[in-house]
Design a protein around this motif. Sequence first.
Motif, PDB file in Angstrom:
ATOM      1  N   GLU A 365       0.802  -1.408   0.232  1.00 12.36           N
ATOM      2  CA  GLU A 365       0.026   0.358  -0.086  1.00 12.36           C
ATOM      3  C   GLU A 365       0.833   1.675  -0.167  1.00 12.36           C
ATOM      4  N   GLN A 367       0.271   4.243  -1.001  1.00 14.99           N
ATOM      5  CA  GLN A 367      -0.230   5.498  -0.041  1.00 14.99           C
ATOM      6  C   GLN A 367      -0.584   5.681   0.759  1.00 14.99           C
ATOM      7  N   GLU A 371       0.896   8.121   3.595  1.00  7.37           N
ATOM      8  CA  GLU A 371       0.077   9.473   5.116  1.00  7.37           C
ATOM      9  C   GLU A 371       0.970   8.998   5.961  1.00  7.37           C
TER      10      GLU A 371
END
Length: 634
Positions: A365, A367, A371
């Motif tokens: 992941e 992304q 974050e």
Amino acid sequence: MSVIDDIKDRIDIVDLVGETVKLKKSGRTYTGFCPFHSNTRTPSFVVWPESGTWKCFGACNTGGDVFTYLMKRDGLEFREALELLAARAGVELPRRDVPQEAAEKSDRLREAASAAAQWFNHLLKNNPQAQAARDHLRTRGISDATVEKFQLGYALDDWHALQSYLALPGKGFTVDEMVDAGLIVKRDDGSAFDRFRNRLMIPIHDWKGRPIGFGARALKDGDEPKYLNSPQTELFDKSKTLYGLHIAKNAIRESGQAVIVEGYLDAITAHQAGFANVVASLGTALTEMQFKQLQKLAKRFILALDADTAGVNAMQRGYFVPERDEMVPIFNPSGLIRFEGKLKLDIRVLALPEGEDPDDVIRSEPQKWVEMVEQAKPVMDYVIDVLSAGRSLGTPKEKTALLDEVGPFIIDIADSVERAAYEQHLARMLKVPERAVTEHLSKFAARSKRGHIAKSTEPSSPATLDRERYCLVELLRAPHALQAIDEALARFDLPPFDAEDFENAAHREAFRALRTALSDTTRPTRDDVLDRLDPSLHADVQTWLDAPPAKPPIDPRLDETRGGVDAALLLRERNLKTQGAQIEELIRSASEEDDADSIRELSQAKRSLSDQLKRLSRIRYAPEWIRQSHSSGS
Ligand SMILES: [Zn+2]
């Protein structure tokens, strides 16, 4: 005259500083806006052309001579500044045979490490034995291009393969060279064997991209340790090296931040996924030297830590373990908070969820990784979160317990505004008055060994240089006196004795070498200190030791046997007094110009100085140091 003095004589400090600072003449001095902290209102930066010194009376509160100025301005090591200024002054630096030989030797070691890295890389790609290594990389999704970029390799399952390879005609490395490069291990009987066998080889490069050591991952279950690193060698100093920096440096500079992960392969995966500002620690606590290197590229650092590493246990141990200790945990929040203050950094923590590591998150992941990096917390926030997790903070006992655990970290925060903000935060969190928190935490401050107060310099006069030199000679003769000095200063909440207590750049370097020697070995010899000092200063130190300056006047009431201790305290006292006089001079010229802001700022600095002076005289005249004529019967 030493080379250093010769260079100083020929460099006009007003010219040098004038390159970046607009200076205005006022009386015997020049003033301007300090180039090292942002300021536009009050010129707090002063240059004394006669003595060739400078000082910032504002936020930095630091100063020195032409060498220290250039080191600070351009982020240089002493040697680099010396070479630049020597060229500028037209002074030839003495060529020494020993360093040249040493340079040739490290070239040889570098060639050996480089040849080994190339061979390991070739084996990984071509040798049938390397199948398990290739499989391991495939399961981790590491591409051929990445293997090349990081020069990954494989060490054969053989006790003498590398040794035989490097001894081949055309290579011709000697056993001693291979041992010194950390590639083979020599037994007591003189026989030698390959250090790395049947391992995935991860070369560690210096920032120029030259291999200097290896991290080696075991490929067979039960092979311990899982990761084996090169030992400390002339080339490879773990405390100064970060994995992947040669590839990451541009991205770090461009993004203004570096992400530091724990594992080599985590860093490699990150780069493959396009996160180019990632480096890895070498399995030890991050050191000041590492941050100093990174600091030239960026100010913000994000530590991505496994849940285990970041856990409460590591944190509590981290608080007590001295940084030089081998057993030091990777995550040492107390150390980090101090680095933040000292080096003016912004260090944040990204704690991964239980059971995940950066490698997994980045691959599955990407992304989410972005974050997590964005949401990394300041170290202190993270510490408070971890320590308060799972606690019911309703009872007075629990509130006190939390403050007791958080306190040692809070007092390490150098910035007083930031410290106050955390006290406020804790007060709100615990629903108690802020004053109560401040009071409770003040008991830690009293125990703290660090003050966060002004350092000093003054224009050099022959008497000043003699005092500094006397102090150095005393300390070189009895280095452990330094510990007594620091303890005494800490007891009165004064900052430890520091290189900046010396005005002269050569003295500062010698003192730094002494400090380093003291933290490396318990009883450093003169050679231990010289080993850590730039060779261009060796002759100077020898001269000081051979012809020590006369003892400065010491108060007859004091016990004269204290040598180094008293010389150091005297030096600090002299520094504070001179600074006081300088500030008064500045206040006078500020009032002539009706500059109310400056006057206010300077008066405050003056109050802090006289407060320190008071505490210092309490140390000097503490009962145990007053001569007790009746106690020792001689
Ligand atoms: Zn400044």
